[in-house]
Every structure is written in C-alpha cells, then in structure tokens.
Enzyme design. Structure first.
Site, PDB file in Angstrom:
ATOM      1  N   THR A   1       0.846  -1.263  -0.167  1.00 38.99           N
ATOM      2  CA  THR A   1      -0.268  -0.214   0.029  1.00 38.99           C
ATOM      3  C   THR A   1       0.879   1.233   0.214  1.00 38.99           C
ATOM      4  OG1 THR A   1       0.017   0.128   2.348  1.00 38.99           O
ATOM      5  CG2 THR A   1      -1.937  -0.954   0.655  1.00 38.99           C
TER       6      THR A   1
ATOM      7  N   ASN B   1       2.155   3.308  15.543  1.00 37.47           N
ATOM      8  CA  ASN B   1       2.244   3.968  14.045  1.00 37.47           C
ATOM      9  C   ASN B   1       3.069   6.033  14.891  1.00 37.47           C
ATOM     10  OD1 ASN B   1       3.672   1.652  13.932  1.00 37.47           O
ATOM     11  ND2 ASN B   1       3.566   1.984  11.887  1.00 37.47           N
TER      12      ASN B   1
ATOM     13  N   GLY C   1      18.730  10.100  17.155  1.00 34.11           N
ATOM     14  CA  GLY C   1      18.830   9.834  15.852  1.00 34.11           C
ATOM     15  C   GLY C   1      19.130  10.806  14.863  1.00 34.11           C
TER      16      GLY C   1
ATOM     17  N   CYS D   1       7.275   1.554   6.865  1.00 34.45           N
ATOM     18  CA  CYS D   1       6.430   1.674   7.976  1.00 34.45           C
ATOM     19  C   CYS D   1       5.719   3.528   8.494  1.00 34.45           C
ATOM     20  CB  CYS D   1       6.379   1.072   9.053  1.00 34.45           C
ATOM     21  SG  CYS D   1       5.744  -0.793   8.778  1.00 34.45           S
TER      22      CYS D   1
END
Length: 438
Positions: free
Chosen positions: A86, A211, A256, A263
C-alpha cells in the site's frame, strides 16, 4: 487450518511462515514469477534474521508452499489474507489501495460458498468496508466475513514480534470471523497474549495511531537532543530520566538522524491525509512528518560542520546505509538524503553496510562501496555512523586512527560513550551530547 496469503512480500512472507510454524497449512501467493521461483528454490528475497530457516523448516514439513495460482490457493483456504503493498501515492500522502482492491476482486472470483477475508496490509480507515463492498459486488452468491488484522512487525525482529506479540488486534463483524481468528492464533493463548476484538474501523485506526505515536516519540527526543546540544545537557541522561516514568516508558527515546523504513513515514502521511479529508486534521502528525524530513537533511549539515564547514575534496567513510540494523531495507532511509548532500558539497563517500549494499547501489550513485568498516575508513578524512549495526559497536580505535587521515568520528546513533572516545584521542561528535576534541 488452510490459509492463503495473497502477497509474498515482507509482511506476507513473514506472516505466512509464522502461521505455518503454528501448524497451519499455508500457501503464499504472488504475481511476481521471479519471487515465487526464488522461494521454491529456498532463496529468501529479503533479509530478516531467522526467516530463511523458518521458511525452510516449514517447507520441508509440508506446511508452507508458494504459487502464482491465486484461484487454486483461495479455493482451498478457510481464511484468505490480503498482504499486498500500500505505497503512498505520488504527490500526496494517501495510501495507494489499488493492489488491495484488486486482490479482493480476485479472491471473490475464486470463492464458492463462505470465506473469511483478512486484511493484513496497512490500510486507512474505511478500507475494510470497501473490501466488503467489492467482495459482495464481484460475487454476490458467496458469503464473505471481512476482518482487519493489522501487523505490528519490526524489521529485524519480525519473527519474535509475530510469535510473542504485545497484542493481536482483530476487527471483526461476525462470530464466525472471530472464531476463525481465535483458531488461527490459538498457539498464542498459551502465552496469554491479549486479543483485542473490535470493529473494522477501530482496528484500522489502531495500526495507524500506534505507528504515529511511536514516530512522535522519536521526533520528540530528536528535538530534545538539539536543545541538549545548545544548553549543555546530555540527551541520553534526559531520555533515561523521563523513560523511567512508567507513563512514558523508555522505548523509542533514542535520538538519531530521523526515522525511515516502510512503515512510519508512509503511515504518518496516510493518517494525516485521512484526517484532513475527514475534516479532523492531526496537526501533531503533520508536524512530525515535516520535522523528520528536515532532520535527515540537517544531519548532512551536522557532518559537514564537524569537518570544518567544508568537505570539498574530502573523503567520508559512511558506516551503515539501511534505515535500521538487521534489515536490507533502504526505504526512506536517512542515508538517501545524507549521502547525496555530502556528495553535492564536494565529498567522496566510501560506504559499507552488512546487508544493504545490493539495494543501496541502485539508489545511491558514485559511492565507493567497501567490504567492511576498516576498508571504508582507509584514507578517509572522517567516519560517520548512520546505522547502528552491531558490526560497528566495537571498532578497534587504534586501527581506526591509523587508517583515517585524522581521528574524527560523527556518530549519528550515539553508540559510543563520549568519555571513551575522548580518552582514545578522537574528535567525536554525536547527537544531543557534548562534542570532544574540538
């Protein structure tokens, strides 16, 4: 139970292999002839620790097979999973659901009687309802039970995440669908894994919300790291101090160069687009996306600044180009912004990565690819760590100093203690901590 997994990519292959390990009879279907041929020959098209053995063991046991024949696989299956891609649409954040909807049409055309159809792909809210409509329209004579069963697999730890998950989320609309999902995941009951049964829409939202929240934590600590550098604080001490609060937790508080992968970036854009179209914009999510995009570019400037503000004619050893360790995935990796920016500033880049070089060669041009970290550092003016592979965590500092023109390391993953690098005589620049040797 007989299972058909439509899509033999990362999610489909890992899920199919793990379901077969549970004892189910699984057929993975894919339109890519080359991929199916590789799998039939025992070759794994992606790198994921432990996956090659898991696939081989279950193929040998007769529980896992691969085919391009969707009709035959669906006809025999009690549950059919949609695990196709997707991707984000060009020019916008919306998820491209064309593969999902085509899979639904193909499944409907191959179905007789009753079938449970499970969406494993990451899809926006409302997709399950549209899949239900497509199934009924394509084959009104069959009975379909639509389920949303989002995956929560971390690349590099996907098998562990599937076998010992924090939870299993299932959006169901019938008792039959719930019974089938309970049977599929029955081995997890022994570990008392929480099973969350809810509506299709809530299940779809859980995946995106989870997420996006994790991505927000990463972005938050990245911005805190920038502030720490300005005021003389240590971001690792700050992260530990706030992470010990059980309401916050210590995971995803590691600063970072920004997040990447298949994702987080895609899901953030998709949820923001869904929210905008629904008239309930998520400004936090939109901001997280913007900050992360700019952060990747800012990391190139950080390396250049550490090298005196001018890298023209200089050589930089780059350690790690994948978006995270234990994967060969280059999708949305910070290196795709950082390396070209260094090259545009006039630097020569010598790079290495334990698993990502094959894919990286297609995406990063004019890079000198090296077999290992020491080869990359030979004659370089500085070394920059972009990915925290274990291979780079215990480098021989004496050997490094002999190979580098000057002992300068820019560590964008904070894998070395500042005091240790200072004692070793390095100029050392990390993220959200004091620089030494300047």
């Amino acid at each position: 139970m007989k299972v058909a997994m439509i899509g033999a990519g990362y999610v489909g292959l890992v899920s199919g292999a793990c379901f077969s390990e549970f004892g189910h009879q699984v057929v993975c279907v894919d339109v890519d002839e080359r991929k199916i041929r590789m799998l039939e020959q025992g070759e794994i098209p992606i790198f994921e620790p432990g996956l090659e053995k898991l696939v081989a063991d279950n193929v040998a046991a007769g529980r896992l097979s691969f085919t391009r024949d969707l009709t035959g696989a669906v006809a025999d299956a009690e549950a059919v999973f949609i695990a196709v891609g997707t991707p984000s649409r060009r020019g916008g954040g919306e998820a491209d659901l064309s593969y999902v909807y085509q899979a639904a049409r193909d499944i409907a055309g191959a179905t007789e009687g009753e079938k449970v159809v499970v969406t494993k792909s990451t899809v926006p809210v409302g997709t399950g309802a549209e899949v239900r409509r497509i199934l009924a329209e394509t084959n009104p004579g069959a009975t379909f039970h639509v389920v949303s069963n989002p995956e929560f697999l971390r690349e590099g730890a996907a098998i562990e995440d599937f076998m010992r998950p924090n939870r299993v989320v299932c959006g169901v609309e019938s008792k039959h669908a719930e019974q089938v999902m309970r049977e599929l995941y029955r081995p997890l009951f022994l570990n008392e894994t929480p099973m969350v049964f809810t509506s299709l829409e809530s299940s779809e939202m859980i995946k995106y919300a989870a997420n996006c929240f994790l991505a927000t934590k990463i972005t938050f600590i990245n911005e805190v790291a920038d502030l720490c550098e300005r005021v003389g604080a240590d971001v690792q001490a700050v992260a530990r101090g706030i992470g010990l609060d059980r309401r916050i937790g210590n995971l995803f508080l590691h600063p970072g160069p920004g997040f990447g992968g298949s994702c987080f970036p895609k899901d953030i854009r998709a949820l923001a687009a869904t929210a905008e179209s629904a008239g309930a914009p998520l400004r936090i999510v939109e901001t997280v996306n913007d900050i992360n995009e700019s952060r990747k570019k800012a990391m190139a400037a950080k390396i250049i600044d550490a090298m005196g503000g001018d890298v023209a004619g200089k050589t930089i050893a780059v350690l790690g180009v994948t978006f995270k360790p234990n994967t060969d995935d280059m999708r949305e990796s910070p290196s795709l912004d950082i390396v070209p920016a260094l090259q545009q500033a006039g630097a020569t880049v010598r790079a290495t990565d334990p698993e990502g070089v094959r894919e990286a060669k297609e995406l990063l041009t004019d890079v000198v690819w090296c077999e290992d970290a020491y080869t990359a550092m030979e004659g370089a003016d500085a070394v920059a760590i972009l990915t925290e592979w274990n291979h780079f965590r215990a480098l021989d500092k004496g050997r490094m100093k002999k190979l580098l023109k000057q002992p300068l390391m820019i560590d964008l993953r904070n894998i070395y203690p500042v005091d240790e690098m200072e004692k070793a005589g390095f100029r050392y620049v990390s993220v959200g901590r004091r620089a030494v040797g300047n």
